[in-house]
Write an enzyme that holds these catalytic residues in place. Structure first.
Site, PDB file in Angstrom:
ATOM      1  N   CYS A   1     -14.206  -0.714  -7.690  1.00 52.99           N
ATOM      2  CA  CYS A   1     -15.319  -0.118  -6.935  1.00 52.99           C
ATOM      3  C   CYS A   1     -15.748   1.182  -7.601  1.00 52.99           C
ATOM      4  CB  CYS A   1     -14.940   0.101  -5.480  1.00 52.99           C
ATOM      5  SG  CYS A   1     -13.522   1.174  -5.263  1.00 52.99           S
TER       6      CYS A   1
ATOM      7  N   ASP B   1       0.864  -1.182   0.000  1.00 56.09           N
ATOM      8  CA  ASP B   1       0.000   0.000   0.000  1.00 56.09           C
ATOM      9  C   ASP B   1       0.897   1.227   0.000  1.00 56.09           C
ATOM     10  OD1 ASP B   1      -3.249   0.277   0.746  1.00 56.09           O
ATOM     11  OD2 ASP B   1      -2.071   2.108   1.056  1.00 56.09           O
TER      12      ASP B   1
HETATM   13  N1  SAH Z   1      -8.592  -4.180   0.116  1.00 58.14           N
HETATM   14  C1  SAH Z   1      -8.651  -3.226   1.204  1.00 58.14           C
HETATM   15  C2  SAH Z   1      -9.185  -1.887   0.768  1.00 58.14           C
HETATM   16  C3  SAH Z   1      -8.366  -1.201  -0.307  1.00 58.14           C
HETATM   17  S1  SAH Z   1      -8.682   0.494  -0.416  1.00 58.14           S
HETATM   18  C4  SAH Z   1      -9.471  -3.833   2.332  1.00 58.14           C
HETATM   19  O1  SAH Z   1     -10.022  -4.926   2.178  1.00 58.14           O
HETATM   20  O2  SAH Z   1      -9.563  -3.211   3.384  1.00 58.14           O
HETATM   21  C5  SAH Z   1      -7.469   1.069  -1.518  1.00 58.14           C
HETATM   22  C6  SAH Z   1      -6.089   1.249  -0.920  1.00 58.14           C
HETATM   23  O3  SAH Z   1      -5.213   1.608  -1.976  1.00 58.14           O
HETATM   24  C7  SAH Z   1      -5.926   2.340   0.115  1.00 58.14           C
HETATM   25  O4  SAH Z   1      -5.381   1.794   1.279  1.00 58.14           O
HETATM   26  C8  SAH Z   1      -4.916   3.346  -0.485  1.00 58.14           C
HETATM   27  O5  SAH Z   1      -3.994   3.838   0.468  1.00 58.14           O
HETATM   28  C9  SAH Z   1      -4.213   2.480  -1.481  1.00 58.14           C
HETATM   29  N2  SAH Z   1      -3.646   3.125  -2.663  1.00 58.14           N
HETATM   30  C10 SAH Z   1      -4.196   4.053  -3.464  1.00 58.14           C
HETATM   31  N3  SAH Z   1      -3.411   4.294  -4.536  1.00 58.14           N
HETATM   32  C11 SAH Z   1      -2.328   3.473  -4.409  1.00 58.14           C
HETATM   33  C12 SAH Z   1      -1.181   3.211  -5.207  1.00 58.14           C
HETATM   34  N4  SAH Z   1      -0.997   3.847  -6.381  1.00 58.14           N
HETATM   35  N5  SAH Z   1      -0.293   2.304  -4.794  1.00 58.14           N
HETATM   36  C13 SAH Z   1      -0.491   1.652  -3.607  1.00 58.14           C
HETATM   37  N6  SAH Z   1      -1.564   1.829  -2.830  1.00 58.14           N
HETATM   38  C14 SAH Z   1      -2.481   2.733  -3.222  1.00 58.14           C
END
Ligand code: SAH
Length: 393
Positions: free
Chosen positions: A336, A246
């Site tokens: 989403c 992340d």
């Molecule tokens: N699967 C998770 C929810 C994901 S939400 C669950 O079950 O709880 C999307 C996540 O992507 C967020 O934590 C955000 O910090 C991260 N994010 C957004 N853009 C990103 C990128 N380019 N690289 C890595 N992480 C990213």
């Protein structure tokens, strides 16, 4: 009562009980309702169609409370809240203390989200109508739920479209800042003040379970791991290793704390602070491969206007995700984005496989959990989609 009169022929979607009235459908407004005030909606002949909350700043000029001619008051709101509350009882799996109580339009409460995190309620007010009734909603919510602590997270971008500014803070009682929740027996600490959305992605509950069932003895990659939902489920399911990526340091810190809360084998978990787009390329260059990959990125396309740019982003991560799969490996890939439908998403994944030169088949499909219902008359509510793809060669 103040009235919205629709243009000739524009009553069709309302007759199908779709709850939105767009500005272009309106012939005229009779009276001058305040933002969020209830108006009667009528066709060009003056025939009653619905009662709706007026929203002068929004393209969605009104959202329907009821298609019946009934008083829209605290009693009405209490009934709708109570209906949604009693529906949740049978929808939740055992060992689960966090759920979405109110899912907006699909629960007959447009623009309102209420999530329950154990003893704490988190409310999101996303429309002028929900804003107008906020105090009454909070009052009724505490009574129905038997919970006194309510925190408001009305800081979603969509509020601006309704002419509303962001608002975050306590609304009632003493809401716990970091409630401890359980999801099918896994424990998570939720940051309701600064976490994403209202703190936790409750919609992925059933899909996390599925990943746990699939993970046994596999090397798992969890891209966009947030606070570790899929990672913990995979560890509990007996994964050989789990690499979680992340870009958010606070999310990764919370994820590791969650891992410790559950006494899982920390030696099997690797946590990486990185941009997933770049990290997938690096992993390919390093020759790493995985038996199960989860990609659950943020909303790349909030509306259909962003679909094209979003499609490129989805294609990119899925292309590299597929390349990192061992033969026979599984990719669970999600979107989403309201602006990217199921069909389009499947096409994007198919395009990614084609470009990657990989033969693959769909062996499963994902949706949001049942506490995020989709009203049949409101297909827009079906925002979370995913496919489970198996690499064949
Ligand atoms: N699967 C998770 C929810 C994901 S939400 C669950 O079950 O709880 C999307 C996540 O992507 C967020 O934590 C955000 O910090 C991260 N994010 C957004 N853009 C990103 C990128 N380019 N690289 C890595 N992480 C990213």
């Amino acid at each position: 009562m103040k009235r919205l009169i629709l243009r000739r022929g524009r009553e069709k979607s309302l007759k199908q009980h779709h709850p939105w009235i767009f500005s272009g459908a309106i012939e005229r407004l009779e009276g001058s309702p305040a933002p969020g005030e209830t108006v009667a909606v009528a066709d060009v002949h003056g025939e009653f169609l619905a009662l709706a909350a007026y929203s002068p700043a929004s393209q969605i000029r009104a959202r329907v409370w009821s298609f019946d001619d009934e008083p829209i008051d605290t009693g009405f709101l209490r009934r709708r809240l109570a209906q949604a509350w009693s529906a949740r009882g049978s929808l939740l799996p055992p060992g689960t203390s966090a759920f979405r109580w109110v899912h907006g339009e699909s629960d007959g409460l447009p623009g309102l989200v209420i999530d329950v995190y154990d003893q704490t309620l988190v409310i999101q007010v996303l429309s002028a109508g929900a804003e107008y009734w906020r105090d009454a909603i909070v009052e009724a919510a505490t009574v129905i739920s038997g919970r006194s602590g309510v925190f408001e997270r009305s800081d979603a971008d969509v509020r601006a479209l309704e002419g509303l500014s962001a608002r975050v803070g306590g609304l009632s009682g003493h809401p716990e800042s970091f409630p401890l929740i359980e999801e099918r027996g896994l424990r998570f600490r939720v940051d309701i003040k600064a976490g994403q959305k209202t703190g936790f992605y409750l919609d992925q509950r059933d899909n996390r379970q599925r990943i746990g069932e699939l993970a046994r003895d596999l090397d798992v990659l969890n891209g966009f791991c947030y606070t570790g939902g899929f990672s913990l489920s995979a560890l509990r399911g007996g994964a050989r290793s789990v690499l979680s990526i992340d870009s958010s340091r606070p999310a990764l810190d919370a994820a590791q704390e969650n891992m410790r809360l559950n006494a899982l084998d920390e030696g099997k978990a690797e946590w990486m602070e990185a941009d997933v787009f770049a990290a997938l390329r690096r992993l390919r260059d390093q020759g790493r491969t995985f038996g199960l990959i989860v990609l659950d990125p943020p909303k790349f396309a909030p509306t259909a206007h962003h679909a094209e740019k979003a499609a490129r982003a989805y294609k990119d991560i899925n292309l590299f995700g597929l390349k990192l799969l061992k033969p026979g490996g599984l990719l669970a890939t999600f979107s989403c984005s309201g602006g990217v439908g199921r069909e389009l998403f499947q096409k994007i994944v198919a395009g990614a496989a084609l470009d990657a030169g990989i033969d693959a088949q769909i062996v499963g499909r994902f949706s949001a959990a049942a506490d995020h219902p989709v009203a049949l008359n409101f297909p827009e509510g079906d925002y979370l989609k995913g496919v489970l793809v198996r690499r064949m060669d």
